[in-house]
Design a protein around this motif. Sequence first.
Motif, PDB file in Angstrom:
ATOM      1  N   ASP A   7       0.824  -1.213   0.000  1.00 13.82           N
ATOM      2  CA  ASP A   7       0.000   0.000   0.000  1.00 13.82           C
ATOM      3  C   ASP A   7       0.858   1.263   0.000  1.00 13.82           C
ATOM      4  O   ASP A   7       0.541   2.235  -0.678  1.00 13.82           O
ATOM      5  N   VAL A   8       1.959   1.248   0.725  1.00 17.27           N
ATOM      6  CA  VAL A   8       2.853   2.409   0.754  1.00 17.27           C
ATOM      7  C   VAL A   8       3.535   2.586  -0.599  1.00 17.27           C
ATOM      8  O   VAL A   8       3.607   3.697  -1.124  1.00 17.27           O
ATOM      9  N   ILE A   9       4.011   1.500  -1.169  1.00 18.13           N
ATOM     10  CA  ILE A   9       4.685   1.567  -2.478  1.00 18.13           C
ATOM     11  C   ILE A   9       3.731   2.109  -3.538  1.00 18.13           C
ATOM     12  O   ILE A   9       4.088   2.996  -4.311  1.00 18.13           O
ATOM     13  N   ARG A  10       2.518   1.612  -3.561  1.00 15.78           N
ATOM     14  CA  ARG A  10       1.543   2.073  -4.570  1.00 15.78           C
ATOM     15  C   ARG A  10       1.132   3.523  -4.339  1.00 15.78           C
ATOM     16  O   ARG A  10       0.959   4.271  -5.290  1.00 15.78           O
ATOM     17  N   ARG A  11       0.970   3.914  -3.083  1.00 17.83           N
ATOM     18  CA  ARG A  11       0.617   5.302  -2.779  1.00 17.83           C
ATOM     19  C   ARG A  11       1.690   6.267  -3.299  1.00 17.83           C
ATOM     20  O   ARG A  11       1.400   7.373  -3.726  1.00 17.83           O
ATOM     21  N   GLN A  12       2.925   5.816  -3.306  1.00 19.69           N
ATOM     22  CA  GLN A  12       4.037   6.618  -3.808  1.00 19.69           C
ATOM     23  C   GLN A  12       4.245   6.426  -5.311  1.00 19.69           C
ATOM     24  O   GLN A  12       5.228   6.903  -5.859  1.00 19.69           O
ATOM     25  N   ARG A  13       3.308   5.705  -5.929  1.00 22.83           N
ATOM     26  CA  ARG A  13       3.367   5.400  -7.358  1.00 22.83           C
ATOM     27  C   ARG A  13       4.655   4.650  -7.737  1.00 22.83           C
ATOM     28  O   ARG A  13       5.216   4.835  -8.797  1.00 22.83           O
ATOM     29  N   GLU A  52      10.430   3.748   2.813  1.00 25.15           N
ATOM     30  CA  GLU A  52       9.322   4.011   3.735  1.00 25.15           C
ATOM     31  C   GLU A  52       8.352   2.846   3.870  1.00 25.15           C
ATOM     32  O   GLU A  52       7.597   2.780   4.837  1.00 25.15           O
ATOM     33  N   SER A  53       8.350   1.927   2.910  1.00 23.95           N
ATOM     34  CA  SER A  53       7.383   0.832   2.946  1.00 23.95           C
ATOM     35  C   SER A  53       7.794  -0.306   3.874  1.00 23.95           C
ATOM     36  O   SER A  53       7.007  -1.225   4.100  1.00 23.95           O
ATOM     37  N   ARG A  54       8.978  -0.243   4.431  1.00 18.52           N
ATOM     38  CA  ARG A  54       9.448  -1.335   5.287  1.00 18.52           C
ATOM     39  C   ARG A  54       8.570  -1.471   6.524  1.00 18.52           C
ATOM     40  O   ARG A  54       8.128  -0.504   7.120  1.00 18.52           O
ATOM     41  N   ALA A  55       8.330  -2.728   6.896  1.00 21.11           N
ATOM     42  CA  ALA A  55       7.577  -3.062   8.098  1.00 21.11           C
ATOM     43  C   ALA A  55       8.233  -4.273   8.740  1.00 21.11           C
ATOM     44  O   ALA A  55       9.138  -4.888   8.163  1.00 21.11           O
ATOM     45  N   LYS A  56       7.798  -4.594   9.934  1.00 20.75           N
ATOM     46  CA  LYS A  56       8.313  -5.764  10.649  1.00 20.75           C
ATOM     47  C   LYS A  56       7.190  -6.769  10.848  1.00 20.75           C
ATOM     48  O   LYS A  56       6.046  -6.410  11.100  1.00 20.75           O
ATOM     49  N   LEU A  57       7.549  -8.017  10.732  1.00 23.30           N
ATOM     50  CA  LEU A  57       6.640  -9.133  10.954  1.00 23.30           C
ATOM     51  C   LEU A  57       7.142  -9.839  12.208  1.00 23.30           C
ATOM     52  O   LEU A  57       8.257 -10.344  12.228  1.00 23.30           O
ATOM     53  N   CYS A  58       6.344  -9.824  13.262  1.00 23.84           N
ATOM     54  CA  CYS A  58       6.771 -10.387  14.545  1.00 23.84           C
ATOM     55  C   CYS A  58       5.857 -11.525  14.975  1.00 23.84           C
ATOM     56  O   CYS A  58       4.655 -11.484  14.743  1.00 23.84           O
ATOM     57  N   GLY A  59       6.452 -12.489  15.605  1.00 25.75           N
ATOM     58  CA  GLY A  59       5.732 -13.640  16.121  1.00 25.75           C
ATOM     59  C   GLY A  59       6.559 -14.886  15.902  1.00 25.75           C
ATOM     60  O   GLY A  59       7.508 -14.881  15.120  1.00 25.75           O
ATOM     61  N   PRO A  60       6.218 -15.959  16.578  1.00 22.45           N
ATOM     62  CA  PRO A  60       6.969 -17.199  16.411  1.00 22.45           C
ATOM     63  C   PRO A  60       6.791 -17.758  14.998  1.00 22.45           C
ATOM     64  O   PRO A  60       5.705 -17.671  14.426  1.00 22.45           O
ATOM     65  N   LYS A  61       7.877 -18.277  14.459  1.00 22.83           N
ATOM     66  CA  LYS A  61       7.841 -18.850  13.108  1.00 22.83           C
ATOM     67  C   LYS A  61       8.399 -20.273  13.133  1.00 22.83           C
ATOM     68  O   LYS A  61       9.466 -20.548  12.580  1.00 22.83           O
TER      69      LYS A  61
END
Length: 96
Positions: A7-13, A52-61
């Motif tokens: 969503d961030v990448i697309r918002r920034q075209r 800016e589009s970077r996020a973190k995925l947290c939880g046991p894997k």
Amino acid sequence: MSVYREDVIRRQRGRPDRVLKGHPGYALAALTAGQVRSRNQTVFPAPLPEEESRAKLCGPKPKATRRWFARQAEWVVPPPGGQSLGPPVSPVRVAG
């Protein structure tokens, strides 16, 4: 685990493959936020100055979760040179 928000990448075209800049030979796969949340993962923004589009995925894997991710993920940018590496092994972009 670091992921990228479509969503961030697309918002920034932008184009999703921009997250591969500086990483020749890498591929890009996608899962939705809903998919990873269904596996007891949380997703939260963790932007970097250069992405800016970077996020973190947290939880046991545990192994079962990693395998589920691999089966559910879809290639956005397949492995270079037509190599067949099987299904993606981890999400690098989270959409939805």
